[in-house]
Design a protein around this motif. Structure first.
Motif, mmCIF file in Angstrom:
data_model
loop_
_atom_site.group_PDB
_atom_site.id
_atom_site.type_symbol
_atom_site.label_atom_id
_atom_site.label_comp_id
_atom_site.label_asym_id
_atom_site.label_seq_id
_atom_site.Cartn_x
_atom_site.Cartn_y
_atom_site.Cartn_z
ATOM 1 N N VAL A 102 0.838 -1.198 0.000
ATOM 2 C CA VAL A 102 0.000 0.000 0.000
ATOM 3 C C VAL A 102 0.873 1.249 0.000
ATOM 4 O O VAL A 102 0.625 2.208 -0.751
ATOM 5 N N THR A 126 1.114 4.554 -2.783
ATOM 6 C CA THR A 126 0.429 5.747 -2.267
ATOM 7 C C THR A 126 1.273 6.984 -2.551
ATOM 8 O O THR A 126 2.321 7.183 -1.920
ATOM 9 N N SER A 177 -7.987 -3.998 -0.908
ATOM 10 C CA SER A 177 -8.299 -2.631 -0.472
ATOM 11 C C SER A 177 -8.612 -1.714 -1.639
ATOM 12 O O SER A 177 -9.486 -0.842 -1.541
ATOM 13 N N PHE A 209 -3.989 -0.538 -7.971
ATOM 14 C CA PHE A 209 -4.168 0.585 -7.054
ATOM 15 C C PHE A 209 -4.523 1.851 -7.828
ATOM 16 O O PHE A 209 -5.453 2.581 -7.466
#
Length: 610
Positions: free
Chosen positions: A63, A67, A464, A544
């Motif tokens: 993650v 990000t 996620s 993502f």
């Protein structure tokens, strides 16, 4: 080599089907035929795979790497760094080593995900409470197969280890299929399939003058070697130089077989489509002997870590045009043996590649949302009413660490003359084609359909990134994006809709129409190469950013990257936003590259789109 496309009529297409295992059941799931008991003194070497440790830390790292603004953003690990943090620790391996040694087996190599073990058949049978026999697949490949479920030793059971080597089942198949209806509305009017240049114009690829994939390496993982002569002819047709191609034959995989050229159809398609989309990228074909799970996992080990003879962590993006329904790995389809642990290992490997910056791309499948006949249909005495087709997504596209690519039928502008190559976008649809028979597995089951694979995973929880949109699922949903795949395979109920299209593939000294998410996946791999070139960095798990872009578009404040709500049905229907047919939709390539105003590829065979 003919200058134009070969126009085959319906009769000759059906006759040609016998030339290739890629058009029917021969490429599908196989169970090896058991022969005699394996000699007790025979020595065998095999891999035992062990799931990663510290999964929570791995997920947190991934993650952070994806990000923007995070200190770890795009800070990729090396294979050694990954191994130090997430591989089973030395104490665990030592305890397993001692246990196996007591049973007459020796660990000869250790890797991040596996240990290589050697011993006699007698020792293996004793250690795993099984019986090994010689077994042969229809292809002629011989293996040792366990006659009953293997029982892991206490130390191996404690770490949830699995042994793919002795399963005796090929769960995966390639997805390229011959077209029976080459009728897209492009430069050939009603008679010819699309070239990569047509697709680049239709999907708003950037101009060739701006991005070509230079400096980027695309990995193609597929069985069967490639033909240089056919590949050169394919690119020459569009007046473009052949990309740099390197072929690595893993573990003795045979090179291109001139006597059986259609065995390489999938390889040819993957190389030609990805190379056409990123013509200055370096393409590495990781050539494997078959799609046995043990073979694929061994190749993935080479790709992400390397071997004594092949450097690992070289490919920036890896395209995989093969898959198998998750349901195929469950007890019901394997005589009571649960092979879903194999899928955990696949996911672990893709996770390692992602945090090293490697992007994985896979076809979502060609059997729609229901790609699998009922268990009873695989019985030798099964009848056409053996059962209903089953909902299932396909691995490896179902892994959260892989971008699953679905597909549509694309319609472009009609030619106004014989020299008109304009292939501007007109529309797309994603309706499945009903099939006259089971072209995927060769069972007598009725009710099969051709279409973009998709649905809900029974193995992986919701990642996620998918929480950013309404997927309609509480588990991993497939696909993520889509591009053109085409329709009307050999075996379809004809006549097929006129909008059913295909892509040109150079094979055996000519050009043929092929269809499937086998085409859309390498197309997206090529687009990924352009994005890596533009941004100057590897991208890792692209999902993502894909879902962040989709969420922003849905909120009305982002780029118009996706064409959602394309009409279609694969067992599920399309809808506004995310759906199980096309994911977030097909792509406007320059917007996906975060450069919507970038000059775009124009009419094929012009300076912006040679």
């Amino acid at each position: 080599m003919p200058k134009g496309i070969v126009r085959l009529n319906r009769l000759s297409l059906l006759a040609a089907a016998s030339l290739t295992c890629l058009a029917g059941a021969a490429s599908a799931r196989e169970v090896a035929q058991m022969m005699e008991r394996a000699p007790q003194a025979l020595t065998s070497s095999f891999d035992i795979y062990i799931p990663l440790q510290n999964h929570a830390a791995l997920e947190k790292l991934e993650v952070a790497q994806h990000t923007p603004g995070n200190a770890l953003y795009h800070k990729w690990l090396t294979p050694k760094e990954f191994e130090a943090r997430f591989a089973p620790d030395a104490a665990t391996i030592d305890s397993i080593r001692k246990e196996l040694r007591q049973k007459g087996l020796e660990i000869t190599e250790t890797h991040t995900h596996s240990i290589r073990v050697s011993g006699t058949v007698s020792a293996i049978e004793h250690a795993f409470s099984t019986q090994l026999s010689r077994a042969r697949f229809a292809s002629g490949k011989e293996v040792l197969a366990a006659g009953r479920a293997m029982t892991m030793t206490p130390k191996l059971a404690a770490v949830h280890a699995v042994v793919p080597e002795f399963s005796g089942v090929i769960h995966m198949q390639s997805f390229a299929h011959r077209s029976a209806n080459d009728k897209p509305l492009n430069r050939y009017g009603g008679a010819g399939p699309y070239w990569f240049t047509d697709l680049k114009q239709a999907y708003q690829w950037p101009s060739y003058k701006l991005l070509t994939g230079k400096g980027v390496t695309i990995g193609i993982l597929m069985e069967a070697g490639y033909s240089k002569a056919d590949t050169d002819a394919y690119f020459a047709h569009e007046k473009l130089a052949t990309p740099k191609i390197t072929e690595i034959n893993i573990n003795g995989a045979p090179p291109y077989d001139k006597k059986n050229p259609f065995n390489s159809a999938e390889t040819q398609l993957d190389i030609q489509q990805s190379g056409g989309m990123a013509p200055d990228a370096h393409i590495i074909h990781y050539n494997i002997a078959d799609l046995y799970d043990a073979t694929i996992l061994g190749a993935l080990t080479t790709i992400i870590q390397g071997s004594s003879t092949v450097d690992g962590n070289v490919a920036d993006v890896v395209s995989m045009s093969f898959g198998g329904p998750e349901l195929f790995y469950t007890r019901a389809y394997n005589g009571g043996v649960d092979y879903t642990g194999f899928l955990t290992i696949y996911d672990d490997m893709f996770a390692q590649g992602n945090v090293q910056g490697i992007s994985f791309v896979a076809s979502s499948g060609d059997g729609g949302a229901k790609p699998l006949p009922a268990v009873a249909c695989f019985d030798a005495k099964a009848k056409p009413n053996c059962g209903k087709w089953q909902f299932s997504v396909e691995s490896p596209a179902s892994s959260p660490h892989v971008t699953g690519v679905g597909g549509t039928n694309l319609t472009t502008t009609e030619p106004t003359s014989k020299t008109d190559l304009n292939s501007a976008y007109v529309s797309e649809s994603a309706y499945g084609d009903p099939l006259a028979s089971d072209i995927f597995y060769g069972t007598p089951a009725k009710g099969a359909e051709w279409g973009s694979g998709g649905g809900k995973s029974i193995v992986y929880p919701e990642p996620s990134f998918q929480a950013l949109v309404d997927t309609g699922s509480t588990t991993r949903a497939v696909p993520d994006v889509s591009l053109h795949m085409g329709g009307c395979p050999q075996g379809a109920k004809t006549p097929c809709p006129a909008v059913d299209s295909s892509v040109a593939v150079g094979i055996d000294g000519s050009f043929y129409g092929f269809i499937g998410t086998s085409a859309s996946a390498p197309d997206f791999a090529g687009l990924t190469a352009l994005k890596i070139q533009r941004l100057g960095t590897r991208l890792g798990n692209q999902n993502f950013e894909i879902y962040a872009l989709a969420a922003a578009q849905a909120a009305g404040g982002g780029l118009k990257v996706f064409r959602p709500a394309i009409p279609g049905n694969n067992g599920y229907g399309t809808r506004p936003g995310y759906d199980f047919v096309l994911g977030n939709g097909t792509l406007r390539a320059t917007s996906f590259l975060l450069a919507p105003m970038m000059a775009k590829a124009g009419i094929p065979q012009t300076p912006s789109n040679p």
